[in-house]
Motif scaffolding. Sequence first.
Motif, PDB file in Angstrom:
ATOM      1  N   HIS A   1       0.829  -1.204   0.000  1.00 15.50           N
ATOM      2  CA  HIS A   1       0.000   0.000   0.000  1.00 15.50           C
ATOM      3  C   HIS A   1       0.866   1.258   0.000  1.00 15.50           C
ATOM      4  N   LEU A   2       1.920   1.267   0.800  1.00 16.00           N
ATOM      5  CA  LEU A   2       2.828   2.416   0.831  1.00 16.00           C
ATOM      6  C   LEU A   2       3.562   2.580  -0.498  1.00 16.00           C
ATOM      7  N   ILE A   3       3.995   1.469  -1.086  1.00 10.84           N
ATOM      8  CA  ILE A   3       4.678   1.519  -2.375  1.00 10.84           C
ATOM      9  C   ILE A   3       3.780   2.164  -3.423  1.00 10.84           C
ATOM     10  N   ASP A   4       2.507   1.761  -3.430  1.00 13.01           N
ATOM     11  CA  ASP A   4       1.555   2.314  -4.405  1.00 13.01           C
ATOM     12  C   ASP A   4       1.274   3.795  -4.129  1.00 13.01           C
ATOM     13  N   CYS A   5       1.044   4.139  -2.863  1.00 16.52           N
ATOM     14  CA  CYS A   5       0.747   5.533  -2.514  1.00 16.52           C
ATOM     15  C   CYS A   5       1.903   6.463  -2.862  1.00 16.52           C
ATOM     16  N   LEU A   6       3.114   6.025  -2.575  1.00 15.68           N
ATOM     17  CA  LEU A   6       4.288   6.868  -2.773  1.00 15.68           C
ATOM     18  C   LEU A   6       4.857   6.765  -4.186  1.00 15.68           C
ATOM     19  N   GLY A   7       4.427   5.768  -4.929  1.00 11.06           N
ATOM     20  CA  GLY A   7       4.954   5.594  -6.283  1.00 11.06           C
ATOM     21  C   GLY A   7       6.412   5.188  -6.287  1.00 11.06           C
ATOM     22  N   LEU A   8       6.797   4.280  -5.382  1.00 10.02           N
ATOM     23  CA  LEU A   8       8.190   3.887  -5.279  1.00 10.02           C
ATOM     24  C   LEU A   8       8.659   3.125  -6.519  1.00 10.02           C
ATOM     25  N   TYR A   9       9.926   3.314  -6.837  1.00  7.49           N
ATOM     26  CA  TYR A   9      10.527   2.621  -7.967  1.00  7.49           C
ATOM     27  C   TYR A   9      11.277   1.368  -7.526  1.00  7.49           C
ATOM     28  N   ALA A  10      11.976   1.444  -6.409  1.00  8.55           N
ATOM     29  CA  ALA A  10      12.816   0.312  -6.003  1.00  8.55           C
ATOM     30  C   ALA A  10      12.967   0.289  -4.486  1.00  8.55           C
ATOM     31  N   ILE A  11      13.423  -0.867  -3.975  1.00  9.42           N
ATOM     32  CA  ILE A  11      13.568  -1.076  -2.530  1.00  9.42           C
ATOM     33  C   ILE A  11      14.957  -1.641  -2.247  1.00  9.42           C
ATOM     34  N   ASP A  12      15.677  -0.975  -1.341  1.00 16.61           N
ATOM     35  CA  ASP A  12      16.950  -1.507  -0.886  1.00 16.61           C
ATOM     36  C   ASP A  12      16.932  -1.576   0.637  1.00 16.61           C
ATOM     37  N   MET A  13      18.106  -1.709   1.266  1.00 16.69           N
ATOM     38  CA  MET A  13      18.158  -1.850   2.719  1.00 16.69           C
ATOM     39  C   MET A  13      18.905  -0.708   3.421  1.00 16.69           C
ATOM     40  N   GLU A  14      19.465   0.229   2.670  1.00 14.43           N
ATOM     41  CA  GLU A  14      20.339   1.213   3.301  1.00 14.43           C
ATOM     42  C   GLU A  14      20.031   2.683   3.024  1.00 14.43           C
ATOM     43  N   SER A  15      19.500   3.021   1.866  1.00 16.05           N
ATOM     44  CA  SER A  15      19.531   4.409   1.405  1.00 16.05           C
ATOM     45  C   SER A  15      18.798   5.391   2.316  1.00 16.05           C
ATOM     46  N   ALA A  16      17.672   4.996   2.921  1.00 14.40           N
ATOM     47  CA  ALA A  16      16.912   5.943   3.742  1.00 14.40           C
ATOM     48  C   ALA A  16      17.682   6.353   4.989  1.00 14.40           C
ATOM     49  N   SER A  17      18.374   5.403   5.628  1.00 10.32           N
ATOM     50  CA  SER A  17      19.141   5.747   6.818  1.00 10.32           C
ATOM     51  C   SER A  17      20.333   6.630   6.457  1.00 10.32           C
ATOM     52  N   GLU A  18      20.955   6.374   5.310  1.00 12.60           N
ATOM     53  CA  GLU A  18      22.049   7.221   4.848  1.00 12.60           C
ATOM     54  C   GLU A  18      21.547   8.625   4.538  1.00 12.60           C
ATOM     55  N   ALA A  19      20.392   8.704   3.866  1.00 18.59           N
ATOM     56  CA  ALA A  19      19.817  10.012   3.543  1.00 18.59           C
ATOM     57  C   ALA A  19      19.472  10.796   4.803  1.00 18.59           C
ATOM     58  N   GLN A  20      18.960  10.106   5.812  1.00 18.08           N
ATOM     59  CA  GLN A  20      18.602  10.762   7.072  1.00 18.08           C
ATOM     60  C   GLN A  20      19.824  11.393   7.735  1.00 18.08           C
TER      61      GLN A  20
END
Length: 415
Positions: A331-350
Motif C-alpha cells: 500500500h505504501l509503495i503504491d501511494c508513494l509511487g516507489l521505484y525500487a527497494i533496498d536496505m540502506e539508502s533511507a538511513s544514509e539520507a537521514q
Amino acid sequence: LKLQFLYLIGHPLAHPPPMSASSSPKMFRTLTDTDHGFTREESREMFATGIADCQEEFYRMLFDRFDSNRDGSISVQDMCDFMAGIGLEGVNDGQITDMFVEADKNQNGSIEFDEFEHLVRQIFSDSIMTYSDILKMDIAKLDGMAELKNRLAEARATAMANPGKKIERVCLIVVVKEEIQPVLDKFNVAPDPALTADLLSLATAYRGSIDGVYDLTVLQVATSEVYGRHYSGYTQSSAVAAMAAKVIQPDLVISFGTAGGWPSKVQVGDCVVGSGCVFLDRSRTSSKNSFDWGVFGGPTMPCGQMVKDLGLREGLLGVQINYTVTKVHTHLIDCLGLYAIDMESASEAQILMQTKTNFMALKVVSNGVFPGDGARMEADYVKHKEMVSKKAAVVLSDVLEYLKNKTVGQLAEAA
C-alpha cells in the motif's frame, strides 16, 4: 473460500468437521481459547507466523492431501473432490476453479508443488492482518501520502550544498564490493588501512583517483566476525555515512548497490537514481504526523541533468530490512509511487541530510518485488546476479566518468 482453505491448512493432520461459509471464524475461536491466556489478535498473529515459517515438509504434506493419485500435480478435479470430501458447504465448483486458475501460474492445467506453496503463502498474506496493519493502511489513505511527498520535495529543493564547488572528493558506500570490482580495478583503487582505522573499522576503506581529476574513496561496510557476512541494513550504513561526513568531508556521497524493482515502474537491469528515500518498516500509528515522520527518510540532491545525459531512471526509493513485502508495504509503495527497494539508502539520507552533505542513491535493479513471496524475490536475484553485476559496473563507471570536471550544481537540471 480462502478463509475455509485457511482452516484446512491450519489443521493438516486432522479431519476437519463440516463447515459452512458463515462459520469460518471457528478456526480463530479454536485458536483463542482463553485458557491459554492469548487474545484473539495475539493468536491470529502467532498462527500466521507459525505457518509462514514452516519448512518445505509442511507444504509437501498439505500438497499430498490434495494430490490423491500421487502424480506430482493437483488438477482442478482433485481440488473439487477434496473440498467436497471434507464436507465444505456454500462453496461451488466455480469458486474452486477460480482459485485454481489463480494458482496455476504457468497455465498448464495443473498445480505443481511450487505453485501450491505460493498459493498457501499468498492466502496467509492476503487474509491475516493485524489491527496495527489495518490502522497503518487507513492512516496512509488519509491523504495518499501527499504531505510526505511534498515534504520530501521541499527538502530536496534545499539539499544541495555548495553548488558552485568543483567536485574534488567523492565517497562511494557499498555493501558488496564484488559488484563493483571491475570499476575498482579500472581506476586502481587500493586498500587504505589508515583510513579504515580512522573510521573505527566500521567500513573497509579503499582510495584512488579518477584520472587525476578527483579523489575517490570507496567504503565497504564491515563484515561480522561472528557470522562472516556484511552488515547490511539501517544501522551500519548510517554509522558509516556519519563517519564519512566527519572524517572524509566529501563533496558527494554515493550509495551504490542493487535493489528490488517495482515491476510497474522498472525492470531488472534498470538503474534508478533516488529522488528521495523512505522507510517502509518504521511506521507509527499515534497520528498522521507521527506516521509520516516514521516513513520519512531523507532527500537526495537534485541531479536531473546527469539522469538525462546518462539515460538513467529517477524515482523514490523505499527501504526495508528483509525480503518480505506485506500488504502494508504494498500500500505504501503504491501511494508513494516507489521505484525500487533496498536496505540502506533511507538511513544514509537521514544522516547526510543532518550533516548537510550532498547525497546520491544509485541502485541497479537486481530482481522484481513480489508481495508475499520473498523466496521468489531471492530466486530472481540469484537468477540475474551475473547480468546485473556487469550492468552495475558499466553504470558506475559511466557515473564516475561523468563527474569529472563538474561542479555540484551541474549535476542538477540546467536552468
